[in-house]
Design an enzyme around this catalytic site. Sequence first.
Site, PDB file in Angstrom:
ATOM      1  N   THR A   1       0.850  -1.200   0.000  1.00 59.26           N
ATOM      2  CA  THR A   1       0.000   0.000   0.000  1.00 59.26           C
ATOM      3  C   THR A   1       0.885   1.250   0.000  1.00 59.26           C
ATOM      4  O   THR A   1       0.398   2.345   0.285  1.00 59.26           O
ATOM      5  CB  THR A   1      -0.904   0.045   1.263  1.00 59.26           C
ATOM      6  OG1 THR A   1      -0.077  -0.077   2.421  1.00 59.26           O
ATOM      7  CG2 THR A   1      -1.950  -1.050   1.241  1.00 59.26           C
TER       8      THR A   1
ATOM      9  N   ARG B   1       4.158   2.482  -2.382  1.00 61.19           N
ATOM     10  CA  ARG B   1       4.280   3.020  -3.721  1.00 61.19           C
ATOM     11  C   ARG B   1       4.678   1.877  -4.651  1.00 61.19           C
ATOM     12  O   ARG B   1       5.441   0.978  -4.271  1.00 61.19           O
ATOM     13  CB  ARG B   1       5.347   4.127  -3.791  1.00 61.19           C
ATOM     14  CG  ARG B   1       4.891   5.458  -3.224  1.00 61.19           C
ATOM     15  CD  ARG B   1       3.789   6.108  -4.067  1.00 61.19           C
ATOM     16  NE  ARG B   1       3.342   7.387  -3.543  1.00 61.19           N
ATOM     17  CZ  ARG B   1       2.266   7.560  -2.760  1.00 61.19           C
ATOM     18  NH1 ARG B   1       1.534   6.535  -2.381  1.00 61.19           N
ATOM     19  NH2 ARG B   1       1.911   8.778  -2.376  1.00 61.19           N
TER      20      ARG B   1
ATOM     21  N   HIS C   1      -5.495   1.945  -5.856  1.00 58.74           N
ATOM     22  CA  HIS C   1      -4.939   2.978  -4.970  1.00 58.74           C
ATOM     23  C   HIS C   1      -6.041   3.563  -4.061  1.00 58.74           C
ATOM     24  O   HIS C   1      -6.314   4.771  -4.090  1.00 58.74           O
ATOM     25  CB  HIS C   1      -4.246   4.077  -5.774  1.00 58.74           C
ATOM     26  CG  HIS C   1      -3.181   4.811  -5.002  1.00 58.74           C
ATOM     27  ND1 HIS C   1      -2.054   5.341  -5.576  1.00 58.74           N
ATOM     28  CD2 HIS C   1      -3.084   5.106  -3.678  1.00 58.74           C
ATOM     29  CE1 HIS C   1      -1.321   5.937  -4.648  1.00 58.74           C
ATOM     30  NE2 HIS C   1      -1.920   5.806  -3.483  1.00 58.74           N
TER      31      HIS C   1
ATOM     32  N   SER D   1      -6.443   5.599   1.179  1.00 56.06           N
ATOM     33  CA  SER D   1      -7.062   6.652   2.000  1.00 56.06           C
ATOM     34  C   SER D   1      -8.512   6.923   1.606  1.00 56.06           C
ATOM     35  O   SER D   1      -9.117   7.887   2.081  1.00 56.06           O
ATOM     36  CB  SER D   1      -6.249   7.942   1.859  1.00 56.06           C
ATOM     37  OG  SER D   1      -6.265   8.368   0.505  1.00 56.06           O
TER      38      SER D   1
ATOM     39  N   GLU E   1       1.315   3.389 -12.426  1.00 50.83           N
ATOM     40  CA  GLU E   1      -0.152   3.406 -12.366  1.00 50.83           C
ATOM     41  C   GLU E   1      -0.721   4.663 -13.033  1.00 50.83           C
ATOM     42  O   GLU E   1      -0.030   5.687 -13.060  1.00 50.83           O
ATOM     43  CB  GLU E   1      -0.623   3.298 -10.903  1.00 50.83           C
ATOM     44  CG  GLU E   1      -0.268   4.482 -10.011  1.00 50.83           C
ATOM     45  CD  GLU E   1      -0.680   4.246  -8.547  1.00 50.83           C
ATOM     46  OE1 GLU E   1      -0.296   3.203  -7.965  1.00 50.83           O
ATOM     47  OE2 GLU E   1      -1.392   5.125  -8.013  1.00 50.83           O
TER      48      GLU E   1
END
Length: 323
Positions: free
Chosen positions: A240, A242, A289, A292, A271
């Site tokens: 989680t 990079r 991604h 958050s 990405e």
Amino acid sequence: MSKPKVVVTRRWPEAAEARMKELFDVSLNATDTPMSAAELTRALKSADAVCPTVSDTFNAEVLDHDGLSAKILGNFGVGFNHVDLEAAKKRGLVVTNTPEVLTDCTADLAMTLMLMVARRAGEGERHVRTNAWTGWRPTHMMGAKVTGKTLGLIGFGRIARAMAHKAHFGFGMRILFNDPFPPSAEVVNALGATACATPEEVIASADFVSLHCPGGAATRHLMNAERLASMKPGAFLVNTARGDVVDQDALVAALKSGRLGGAGLDVYDGEPAVPESLKTLENVVLLPHLGSASLETRVAMGMRVIDNLEAYFAGRPPRDRVA
Ligand code: DGY
């Protein structure tokens, strides 16, 4: 007195955009279309502040220009490896990020990936949706148990520590970690964690390896073919952090060879492109991604950027200054 002029590069949650409008002369991105390098430079030349996010590249090509009016980059995100800090400093820009407010949600997502990949949840969901399920049987889709296993954390910052807390106290996991800047012994002991001198030491003993170091040149391909090969047979990798921390080709090879049990990935090198070779593997869980991505956290991230801008324009030091 006129309000500072601010450019926001992508859509933000409604509450955060509304607060931006109250405080600043703000240009919002209603269509949420990514801005080109030339558009980002134009924003730096027309506004007092620019608020990028982790998918906007602020490299020297964008930053290194005469006549910038912007004084601060208020980044929406804790990671800032997409900003060339040296180029920003050279042009006199202050750079801030949004730590703390996303810690728990990102750790929750790392837990989600660990549980999903170990218990074959993505694969199972596809099984149901494609009508392949023929009913319960003792040998059907057996995965790996998570409770009581060993979790190895590469990097032991806020997010890794939040994951350690959930995994240790919620799932009875043993916690190993490696971090060049470890927290105090008191913090480590409270989490029941054990410090390891090298990433290799963590990798060799963990049933699950979860990555929590920053991205960028110093950690590029930290999980290379050699380190992947030194993971325990059948162990799982969770990322989680990079995408560039993992050598994706080496990961695909390790997954195909059956050496690794699987991988849970939220981030990718390059990405949003995701290699087809990863998409065709059953023993990987692939998320876009989302670390958050809860409403509460994304609003809090926006408000944290706003706090940083307010402080800066009031002549106070912004609390989350990284350059
Ligand atoms: C960050 O903030 O750096 C995450 O990758 C996105 O929330």
